[in-house]
Design a protein around this motif. Structure first.
Motif, PDB file in Angstrom:
ATOM      1  N   SER A   1     113.569  21.296 -36.558  1.00  0.00           N
ATOM      2  CA  SER A   1     112.256  21.671 -37.198  1.00  0.00           C
ATOM      3  C   SER A   1     111.032  21.554 -36.189  1.00  0.00           C
ATOM      4  N   ASN A   2     110.742  20.649 -35.424  1.00  0.00           N
ATOM      5  CA  ASN A   2     109.738  20.577 -34.544  1.00  0.00           C
ATOM      6  C   ASN A   2     110.340  19.323 -33.477  1.00  0.00           C
ATOM      7  N   HIS A   3     109.133  19.301 -32.608  1.00  0.00           N
ATOM      8  CA  HIS A   3     109.461  18.544 -31.449  1.00  0.00           C
ATOM      9  C   HIS A   3     109.826  17.165 -31.931  1.00  0.00           C
ATOM     10  N   THR A   4     110.484  16.222 -31.100  1.00  0.00           N
ATOM     11  CA  THR A   4     111.198  14.962 -31.344  1.00  0.00           C
ATOM     12  C   THR A   4     109.944  13.818 -31.205  1.00  0.00           C
ATOM     13  N   GLN A   5     108.760  14.371 -30.607  1.00  0.00           N
ATOM     14  CA  GLN A   5     107.725  13.580 -30.577  1.00  0.00           C
ATOM     15  C   GLN A   5     106.952  12.743 -31.768  1.00  0.00           C
ATOM     16  N   TYR A   6     107.355  13.651 -32.683  1.00  0.00           N
ATOM     17  CA  TYR A   6     106.566  13.372 -33.990  1.00  0.00           C
ATOM     18  C   TYR A   6     107.326  11.964 -34.831  1.00  0.00           C
ATOM     19  N   GLY A   7     108.559  11.989 -34.034  1.00  0.00           N
ATOM     20  CA  GLY A   7     109.358  10.589 -34.779  1.00  0.00           C
ATOM     21  C   GLY A   7     110.208  10.964 -35.905  1.00  0.00           C
ATOM     22  N   LYS A   8     110.086  12.124 -36.614  1.00  0.00           N
ATOM     23  CA  LYS A   8     110.801  12.820 -37.548  1.00  0.00           C
ATOM     24  C   LYS A   8     111.018  14.027 -37.355  1.00  0.00           C
ATOM     25  N   TRP A   9     112.259  14.619 -37.601  1.00  0.00           N
ATOM     26  CA  TRP A   9     112.500  16.008 -37.541  1.00  0.00           C
ATOM     27  C   TRP A   9     114.119  16.189 -38.249  1.00  0.00           C
TER      28      TRP A   9
END
Length: 158
Positions: free
Chosen positions: A92-100
């Motif tokens: 869904s998004n980059h893993t840097q956000y901590g949740k995907w």
């Protein structure tokens, strides 16, 4: 050979600027090959070089944001490179956000896609292989096998 795009400059005006944005130390050979081949293609015309450089880009894909193939494909195509994106994951998004959310593709996915390219005699036209984010350790072995197959089909590939 592991080639990784860390950051790719979407706003690059030319291949040299774009390629210098690749922030991996082992990229010098690929950068020079792409710059050289792209320059020859656009400056000499089709009479001496029959096609733009082709790059098999094996990396992640994110739906929201720009990372991996989501970031790399557009600028390379804009610069005339024939990019063949092969996604290792779709998140869904980059893993840097901590949740995907999303999926890590099995290593067989990589092999099957390359089998299809090989079936239409595409591997000899591949000039370079880029690899980026791999979603699992077994994908590493699959990518190494792809690099071996590309080099076998086109010894000049990087």
């Amino acid at each position: 050979v592991w080639l990784t795009i860390v950051d790719f400059c979407i706003g690059a005006q030319d291949m040299a600027t774009c390629c210098t944005q690749i922030a991996a130390p082992g990229m010098a050979r690929m950068r020079q090959a792409l710059i050289s081949r792209t320059f020859r293609y656009f400056s000499a015309g089709a009479s001496s070089v029959s096609r733009p450089p082709a790059v098999l880009s094996i990396q992640s894909h994110v739906v929201c944001g720009a990372a991996g193939n989501s970031a790399a494909v557009f600028p390379m195509r804009r610069l005339g490179v024939d990019v063949w994106p092969l996604n290792t994951v779709q998140f869904s998004n980059h893993t840097q956000y901590g949740k995907w959310t999303g999926h890590v593709f099995p290593p067989e996915h990589i092999t099957q896609i390359v089998d299809g390219i090989d079936a239409i005699e595409g591997l000899p036209r591949c000039d370079a292989v880029l690899s980026g984010y791999l979603g699992s350790e077994p994908q590493g072995g699959a990518v190494l096998e792809v690099v071996r197959r590309v080099k076998e089909a086109n010894p000049k590939a990087v």
